[in-house]
Design an enzyme around this catalytic site. Structure first.
Site, PDB file in Angstrom:
ATOM      1  CB  ALA A  63      -0.897  -0.017   1.226  1.00  0.00           C
TER       2      ALA A  63
ATOM      3  N   GLY B 248       0.658  -5.039   1.074  1.00  0.00           N
ATOM      4  CA  GLY B 248      -0.559  -5.090   0.261  1.00  0.00           C
ATOM      5  C   GLY B 248      -0.364  -5.800  -1.074  1.00  0.00           C
TER       6      GLY B 248
ATOM      7  CD  GLU C 299       1.860  -5.329   5.856  1.00  0.00           C
ATOM      8  OE1 GLU C 299       2.856  -6.078   5.853  1.00  0.00           O
ATOM      9  OE2 GLU C 299       0.984  -5.372   4.981  1.00  0.00           O
TER      10      GLU C 299
HETATM   11  N1  CO8 Z   1       4.515   3.147  -1.020  1.00  0.00           N
HETATM   12  C1  CO8 Z   1       4.878   4.270  -1.661  1.00  0.00           C
HETATM   13  N2  CO8 Z   1       5.984   4.387  -2.398  1.00  0.00           N
HETATM   14  C2  CO8 Z   1       6.772   3.303  -2.501  1.00  0.00           C
HETATM   15  C3  CO8 Z   1       6.456   2.084  -1.874  1.00  0.00           C
HETATM   16  C4  CO8 Z   1       5.264   2.024  -1.091  1.00  0.00           C
HETATM   17  N3  CO8 Z   1       4.873   0.923  -0.473  1.00  0.00           N
HETATM   18  N4  CO8 Z   1       7.443   1.201  -2.140  1.00  0.00           N
HETATM   19  C5  CO8 Z   1       8.324   1.830  -2.934  1.00  0.00           C
HETATM   20  N5  CO8 Z   1       7.931   3.091  -3.149  1.00  0.00           N
HETATM   21  C6  CO8 Z   1       8.624   4.128  -3.953  1.00  0.00           C
HETATM   22  C7  CO8 Z   1       9.799   4.698  -3.212  1.00  0.00           C
HETATM   23  O1  CO8 Z   1       9.375   5.694  -2.302  1.00  0.00           O
HETATM   24  C8  CO8 Z   1      10.633   5.251  -4.345  1.00  0.00           C
HETATM   25  O2  CO8 Z   1      10.083   6.473  -4.759  1.00  0.00           O
HETATM   26  P1  CO8 Z   1      11.057   7.733  -5.073  1.00  0.00           P
HETATM   27  O3  CO8 Z   1      11.903   7.269  -6.227  1.00  0.00           O
HETATM   28  O4  CO8 Z   1      10.115   8.825  -5.422  1.00  0.00           O
HETATM   29  O5  CO8 Z   1      11.849   7.948  -3.824  1.00  0.00           O
HETATM   30  C9  CO8 Z   1      10.374   4.261  -5.468  1.00  0.00           C
HETATM   31  O6  CO8 Z   1       9.187   3.544  -5.112  1.00  0.00           O
HETATM   32  C10 CO8 Z   1      11.492   3.241  -5.643  1.00  0.00           C
HETATM   33  O7  CO8 Z   1      11.740   2.657  -4.374  1.00  0.00           O
HETATM   34  P2  CO8 Z   1      13.195   2.646  -3.650  1.00  0.00           P
HETATM   35  O8  CO8 Z   1      13.998   3.816  -4.107  1.00  0.00           O
HETATM   36  O9  CO8 Z   1      12.967   2.474  -2.192  1.00  0.00           O
HETATM   37  O10 CO8 Z   1      13.791   1.326  -4.304  1.00  0.00           O
HETATM   38  P3  CO8 Z   1      14.837   0.326  -3.614  1.00  0.00           P
HETATM   39  O11 CO8 Z   1      15.276  -0.581  -4.684  1.00  0.00           O
HETATM   40  O12 CO8 Z   1      15.868   1.098  -2.863  1.00  0.00           O
HETATM   41  O13 CO8 Z   1      13.965  -0.488  -2.536  1.00  0.00           O
HETATM   42  C11 CO8 Z   1      12.049  -1.672  -1.689  1.00  0.00           C
HETATM   43  C12 CO8 Z   1      12.890  -1.296  -2.930  1.00  0.00           C
HETATM   44  C13 CO8 Z   1      12.846  -2.577  -0.776  1.00  0.00           C
HETATM   45  C14 CO8 Z   1      10.809  -2.403  -2.198  1.00  0.00           C
HETATM   46  C15 CO8 Z   1      11.654  -0.383  -0.927  1.00  0.00           C
HETATM   47  O14 CO8 Z   1      11.094   0.513  -1.858  1.00  0.00           O
HETATM   48  C16 CO8 Z   1      10.680  -0.611   0.172  1.00  0.00           C
HETATM   49  O15 CO8 Z   1      11.035  -1.114   1.215  1.00  0.00           O
HETATM   50  N6  CO8 Z   1       9.402  -0.193  -0.045  1.00  0.00           N
HETATM   51  C17 CO8 Z   1       8.388  -0.256   0.953  1.00  0.00           C
HETATM   52  C18 CO8 Z   1       7.870  -1.649   1.086  1.00  0.00           C
HETATM   53  C19 CO8 Z   1       6.844  -1.754   2.173  1.00  0.00           C
HETATM   54  O16 CO8 Z   1       7.114  -1.554   3.340  1.00  0.00           O
HETATM   55  N7  CO8 Z   1       5.611  -2.123   1.789  1.00  0.00           N
HETATM   56  C20 CO8 Z   1       4.561  -2.385   2.713  1.00  0.00           C
HETATM   57  C21 CO8 Z   1       3.752  -1.199   2.940  1.00  0.00           C
HETATM   58  S1  CO8 Z   1       2.576  -1.476   4.213  1.00  0.00           S
HETATM   59  C22 CO8 Z   1       1.289  -2.205   3.456  1.00  0.00           C
HETATM   60  O17 CO8 Z   1       1.335  -2.592   2.311  1.00  0.00           O
HETATM   61  C23 CO8 Z   1       0.082  -2.374   4.284  1.00  0.00           C
HETATM   62  C24 CO8 Z   1      -1.095  -2.955   3.521  1.00  0.00           C
HETATM   63  C25 CO8 Z   1      -2.336  -2.898   4.319  1.00  0.00           C
HETATM   64  C26 CO8 Z   1      -2.873  -1.499   4.363  1.00  0.00           C
HETATM   65  C27 CO8 Z   1      -3.889  -1.382   5.426  1.00  0.00           C
HETATM   66  C28 CO8 Z   1      -4.642  -0.084   5.329  1.00  0.00           C
HETATM   67  C29 CO8 Z   1      -4.671   0.686   6.593  1.00  0.00           C
END
Ligand code: CO8
Length: 246
Positions: free
Chosen positions: A68, A113, A136
């Site tokens: 998400a 998500g 999460e």
């Molecule tokens: N949300 C928003 N933006 C994201 C997300 C995300 N989940 N994941 C990646 N991005 C964006 C980054 O911010 C980045 O944007 P920008 O270039 O503008 O800075 C771009 O994508 C590329 O990402 P990275 O530069 O971080 O790329 P890396 O290769 O360094 O890392 C990763 C890749 C490991 C995937 C890293 O991006 C990461 O850890 N992302 C977050 C993953 C995460 O924690 N996901 C879980 C989110 S929680 C969730 O899904 C809950 C679901 C239930 C919701 C319930 C509702 C209340």
């Protein structure tokens, strides 16, 4: 032909539709707009009587869906978060209850998500570059788009406790070993393999496929006795079709 809204691309070949979640710069993170477009696309495809199978994948070569949208969730209060989870669950249920088989072609990160979206699909194929995690609890939240429920049902509770409580990231092969994916495919062949799987299902009798999906899916929520009744009804239903008579 490729059509669709910017955030969801749809390609139909024969009786199979491929839906691509298309926010590659943000690793296809699920923001509200993407979820709304996904919901609308699913409603539209559901009405297309020519279709037999749906495939879902992520744009680009890095991510299926990286979760998400973290930025959008940051400032939510309790009530807003609960409403967002409800909204997300409604969309995930549109996949879960989609009348056709749904295949997830997991082409990269399936996090939070994104993992939950894959779990709402009936069949999952993973590229050898795919990885899965529930980050999460490290972010101070629980999964909110069905993860606690669907993961435990898919693998049994212990794997769900492990993956959700530790947040550890697993590779495609471990996901296969845990029964989370059907097969691990070299990345450049993933979509071909998904089309092949879809085509092999599309060749079978459509009512039998629809009723089998319903019986398997709904039976999991029932006692064996109730589930067997469901199967009897599904079986009977097929005897009104040309495919059974021929
Ligand atoms: N949300 C928003 N933006 C994201 C997300 C995300 N989940 N994941 C990646 N991005 C964006 C980054 O911010 C980045 O944007 P920008 O270039 O503008 O800075 C771009 O994508 C590329 O990402 P990275 O530069 O971080 O790329 P890396 O290769 O360094 O890392 C990763 C890749 C490991 C995937 C890293 O991006 C990461 O850890 N992302 C977050 C993953 C995460 O924690 N996901 C879980 C989110 S929680 C969730 O899904 C809950 C679901 C239930 C919701 C319930 C509702 C209340």
């Amino acid at each position: 032909p490729i059509s669709g809204m910017d955030l969801i691309l749809t390609e139909v070949k024969g009786q199979v539709a491929l839906m691509t979640l298309n926010r590659p710069k943000e690793l296809n993170a699920l923001n509200r707009q993407l979820l709304e477009d996904l919901s609308e696309t699913l409603s539209r495809l559901k009405e297309d009587s020519k279709l037999r199978v749906l495939i879902i994948t992520g744009a680009g070569d890095r991510a299926f869906v990286a979760g998400a949208d973290i930025g959008e969730m940051a400032d939510m209060d309790r009530n807003q978060a609960e409403m967002f989870a409800r909204f997300g669950n409604r969309v995930m249920n549109q996949i879960h209850y989609f009348p056709l088989p749904v295949i997830a072609a997991v082409n990269g990160f399936a996090l939070g998500g994104g993992f939950e979206l894959a779990l709402a699909c009936d069949l999952r194929l993973a590229s050898d570059k795919a990885s899965f995690a529930f980050p999460e609890t490290g972010l101070g939240i629980t999964p909110g788009f069905g993860g606690t429920q669907r993961l435990a049902r898919q693998t049994g509770p212990m794997t769900a406790f492990d993956l959700i409580m530790t947040g550890r990231r697993i590779k495609a092969q471990e996901a296969k070993d845990l029964g989370l994916v059907l097969d691990v495919i070299p990345a450049d062949l993933l979509l071909d393999r998904a089309w092949d799987l879809a085509s092999s299902i599309a060749q079978k009798a459509p009512v039998a496929i629809r009723e089998a999906k319903r019986a398997i899916r709904d039976g999991l929520d029932l006692t064996l006795t109730e589930g067997l009744t469901l199967e009897e009804v599904a079986f009977g239903c097929c005897f009104e079709t040309q495919d059974q008579k021929k």
